[in-house]
Design a protein around this motif. Structure first.
Motif, short mmCIF file in Angstrom:
data_model
loop_
_atom_site.label_atom_id
_atom_site.label_comp_id
_atom_site.label_asym_id
_atom_site.label_seq_id
_atom_site.Cartn_x
_atom_site.Cartn_y
_atom_site.Cartn_z
N GLU A 1 32.14 52.05 31.69
CA GLU A 1 33.42 51.45 31.33
C GLU A 1 33.32 49.93 31.42
OE1 GLU A 1 36.27 52.86 30.40
OE2 GLU A 1 35.70 54.97 30.64
N PRO A 2 34.21 49.21 30.73
CA PRO A 2 34.26 47.76 30.89
C PRO A 2 34.64 47.39 32.32
CG PRO A 2 35.46 48.45 28.93
CD PRO A 2 35.16 49.69 29.71
N VAL A 3 34.28 46.18 32.73
CA VAL A 3 34.61 45.68 34.06
C VAL A 3 35.06 44.23 33.95
CG1 VAL A 3 33.03 47.23 35.28
CG2 VAL A 3 32.23 44.97 34.53
N VAL A 4 35.73 43.77 34.98
CA VAL A 4 36.10 42.36 35.14
C VAL A 4 35.84 42.01 36.60
CG1 VAL A 4 37.99 40.67 35.10
CG2 VAL A 4 37.88 42.45 33.35
N VAL A 5 35.33 40.83 36.89
CA VAL A 5 35.04 40.44 38.28
C VAL A 5 35.96 39.29 38.68
CG1 VAL A 5 33.30 39.66 39.92
CG2 VAL A 5 32.64 41.11 37.98
N HIS A 6 36.68 39.49 39.78
CA HIS A 6 37.54 38.43 40.34
C HIS A 6 37.01 38.05 41.71
CE1 HIS A 6 40.87 36.09 41.74
NE2 HIS A 6 41.31 37.01 42.58
N LEU A 7 36.77 36.74 41.92
CA LEU A 7 36.45 36.23 43.25
C LEU A 7 37.76 35.95 43.95
CD1 LEU A 7 34.56 35.29 45.44
CD2 LEU A 7 34.38 33.07 44.27
N HIS A 8 38.15 36.84 44.83
CA HIS A 8 39.45 36.79 45.48
C HIS A 8 39.45 35.71 46.56
CE1 HIS A 8 43.20 39.05 46.82
NE2 HIS A 8 43.03 38.10 47.74
N GLY A 9 40.30 34.70 46.36
CA GLY A 9 40.31 33.54 47.23
C GLY A 9 39.49 32.39 46.71
N GLY A 10 38.83 32.59 45.57
CA GLY A 10 38.01 31.54 45.00
C GLY A 10 38.85 30.50 44.27
N HIS A 11 38.50 29.25 44.47
CA HIS A 11 39.11 28.13 43.73
C HIS A 11 38.23 27.91 42.51
CE1 HIS A 11 41.46 24.61 42.97
NE2 HIS A 11 40.47 23.76 43.21
N THR A 12 38.64 28.53 41.42
CA THR A 12 37.72 28.80 40.32
C THR A 12 38.34 28.45 38.97
OG1 THR A 12 36.85 30.66 41.61
CG2 THR A 12 36.36 30.65 39.28
N PRO A 13 37.59 27.86 38.04
CA PRO A 13 38.13 27.60 36.71
C PRO A 13 38.55 28.89 35.99
CG PRO A 13 36.07 26.41 37.04
CD PRO A 13 36.21 27.36 38.18
N GLN A 14 39.40 28.72 35.00
CA GLN A 14 39.98 29.85 34.28
C GLN A 14 38.93 30.82 33.77
OE1 GLN A 14 43.12 29.46 30.97
NE2 GLN A 14 41.20 29.64 29.82
N ASP A 15 37.84 30.31 33.17
CA ASP A 15 36.90 31.21 32.50
C ASP A 15 36.04 32.02 33.47
OD1 ASP A 15 35.33 29.15 33.42
OD2 ASP A 15 34.45 28.64 31.48
N SER A 16 36.10 31.72 34.78
CA SER A 16 35.36 32.51 35.77
C SER A 16 36.28 33.15 36.80
CB SER A 16 34.33 31.63 36.49
OG SER A 16 33.27 31.25 35.62
N ASP A 17 37.59 33.16 36.52
CA ASP A 17 38.55 33.64 37.51
C ASP A 17 38.69 35.15 37.50
OD1 ASP A 17 40.67 33.15 39.51
OD2 ASP A 17 41.99 33.92 37.95
N GLY A 18 38.31 35.82 36.42
CA GLY A 18 38.49 37.26 36.36
C GLY A 18 39.83 37.65 35.79
N TYR A 19 40.24 36.97 34.71
CA TYR A 19 41.46 37.34 34.01
C TYR A 19 41.32 38.79 33.53
CZ TYR A 19 45.50 36.55 30.90
OH TYR A 19 46.73 36.60 30.28
#
Length: 490
Positions: A105-123
């Motif tokens: 299945e598709p996945v998305v990765v979110h770094l929870h608590g990360g101060h991260t730019p939009q394209d690596s935030d895990g939208y």
């Protein structure tokens, strides 16, 4: 979307009875799902500490794990383990992590608590499609393709690490599917180190333990039991087996010395009230040194810790306060045993300490330039909403300006742990009064209990773009209790 439609159909059927969701949904989160497999005895498994990631690549793949005695559990994993490998980075040093998707299945990765730019935030629609082709084609593929953020097979996440030392974690964040994906095993620690924390005489090495708390139910064959499509569990799934670092009710030998416990509630919906049994002489079992966003200014002592889904508490426990040979249970007063610490041996040398002052970086934020209110509620069809709106990608409920400080007020009739992406915040008030015992420090998740209003102060820094505000009860999140906010350049 199929999962949401199926749950929605069940919700509509219940609503059609005329009973209404306000009567059927309890104020406390979750419904217990019982295992069909025999439950293991507590304190027979040994605690396992997740390995530290070597290199910069994580492969998401299925793996057969030994969680229950004599049974095999097919899990979705990061690099074949649950929890996944612990990522360790340093404040001020940019890091990249490449995720390859070998799952069906598709996945998305979110770094929870990360101060991260939009394209690596895990939208939630920025998906990594399966490496092996179209068998796991996404219901959100067209939406994601319009944004241009769909990846085929792998994706590089870039983390500037312009943030202080803290206990973060990473997990799946795919729209409508976060609950079952995390339940199947897609979660891991991410620890950030910095010079300020390294200079403190806190416990370290083998006396620093990351502890991920999850609850699961199991089928008779050992597989994870998850009630996909069952509207009765829309208020959250509670399992009857508590896992710590993927082991059921484990035991760990400790010296009569101070230990640093990085506690993470990675359960889908369960809220824990943690205590030590027996309590140490004089009480104050847990000395809290940090919260979601890193060190507190000063330590705070607690007899108990209430930890909602996605919250982290960084605490020191002094096991030298117990006689050698004591078995110290970590218990959830609302649900039973969690794990056990066995105090072994004679007194050991322990040069650690908890200083009276920990950090200088938790000063109050300036007055806000504006305030906003977000209502968390349930619709008559059973879906969960923010400001009476079901989540729709691209619809921003707020447009703060880069650099501004705002006060956001969260109001609810039910229990919701509220998580804010991009920036940590400070809790300003709870029910227009003083903050609670567990609200101190920099937070990214706040425990919003039934019929409460919590106000937080947040400064939006560094990265313009679209980010998320949502409930971290994962079944609520999957059933549309999310919202976009867009940070705009001044």
């Amino acid at each position: 979307m199929k999962r949401r439609a199926l749950l929605g159909a069940g919700a509509a059927a219940v609503a059609a009875t005329g009973l209404g969701w306000s009567l059927l949904t309890p104020k406390r989160p979750g419904k217990l799902l019982r295992s069909r497999a025999p439950l293991p005895k507590p304190f027979e498994a040994r605690l396992a500490v997740p390995p530290v990631l070597q290199g910069g690549e994580i492969v998401q793949r299925e793996a057969d794990l030994q969680i229950l005695p004599g049974l095999t559990t097919r899990a979705w994993t990061y690099n074949g383990s649950f929890p996944g490998p612990t990522v360790v980075t340093r404040s001020g040093r940019a890091a990249t992590v490449t995720h390859r998707n070998q799952l069906p299945e598709p996945v998305v990765v979110h770094l929870h608590g990360g101060h991260t730019p939009q394209d690596s935030d895990g939208y939630p629609i920025d998906e990594i499609l399966p490496e092996h082709g179209a068998a796991g084609a996404s219901a959100h593929h067209d939406m994601a393709a319009m944004r241009g953020d769909t990846s085929m097979g792998s994706r590089v996440y870039r983390y500037p690490m312009a943030q202080r030392a803290a206990t973060l974690w990473y997990h799946d964040h795919r729209m409508g599917f976060t609950g079952p994906a995390v339940y199947r095993g897609l979660a891991g620690f991410h620890l950030v180190r910095d010079d300020e924390e390294d200079a403190l005489p806190l416990p370290r090495g083998e006396r620093e333990l990351p502890l991920m708390l999850t609850d699961r139910a199991f089928e008779a064959d050992g597989s994870f039991r998850y009630p996909a499509g069952d509207a009765a569990y829309m208020n959250g799934v509670l399992g009857d087996v508590v896992l710590v670092n993927g082991r059921p009710w484990p035991v760990h030998d400790v010296d009569p010395a101070r230990y640093r416990l990085r506690l993470l509630n990675a359960s889908n919906a369960r809220r824990y009230r943690l205590e030590l049994d027996p309590q140490p002489p004089g009480g104050d079992a847990f000395v809290q040194i940090g919260s979601d966003g890193g060190l507190l200014q000063r330590p705070i002592a607690h007899d108990a810790l209430v930890i909602a889904p996605a919250e982290r508490f960084d605490v020191v426990v002094d096991f030298s306060r117990y006689r050698p040979g004591t078995e110290v249970r970590l218990v959830d007063r609302d649900g039973g045993d969690v794990m056990r610490f066995d105090v072994k041996g004679s007194r050991h040398d322990d040069d650690s300490a908890v200083p009276s002052k920990l950090s200088r970086t938790a000063e109050p934020l300036p007055p806000p330039v504006r305030s906003r209110t977000f209502h968390f509620s349930q619709a008559s069809n059973g879906t969960w909403r923010i400001n009476d709106l079901e989540y729709r990608p691209g619809r921003a409920l707020a447009r703060p300006r880069l650099g501004d400080v705002e006060h956001w007020r969260f109001v609810t009739d039910f229990h919701h742990p509220i998580h804010l992406h991009l920036n940590h915040f400070q809790v300003v008030s709870r029910n227009a009064q003083a903050i609670g015992a567990y609200d101190h420090g920099w937070k990214d998740t706040v425990d919003l209990r039934a019929s409460e209003a919590v106000e937080v102060a947040v400064r939006f820094t560094d990265y313009p773009g679209t980010f998320m505000l949502h409930c971290h009860n994962l079944e609520h999140e999957d059933m549309a209790m999310m919202a976009d906010f867009t940070v705009e350049a001044p």
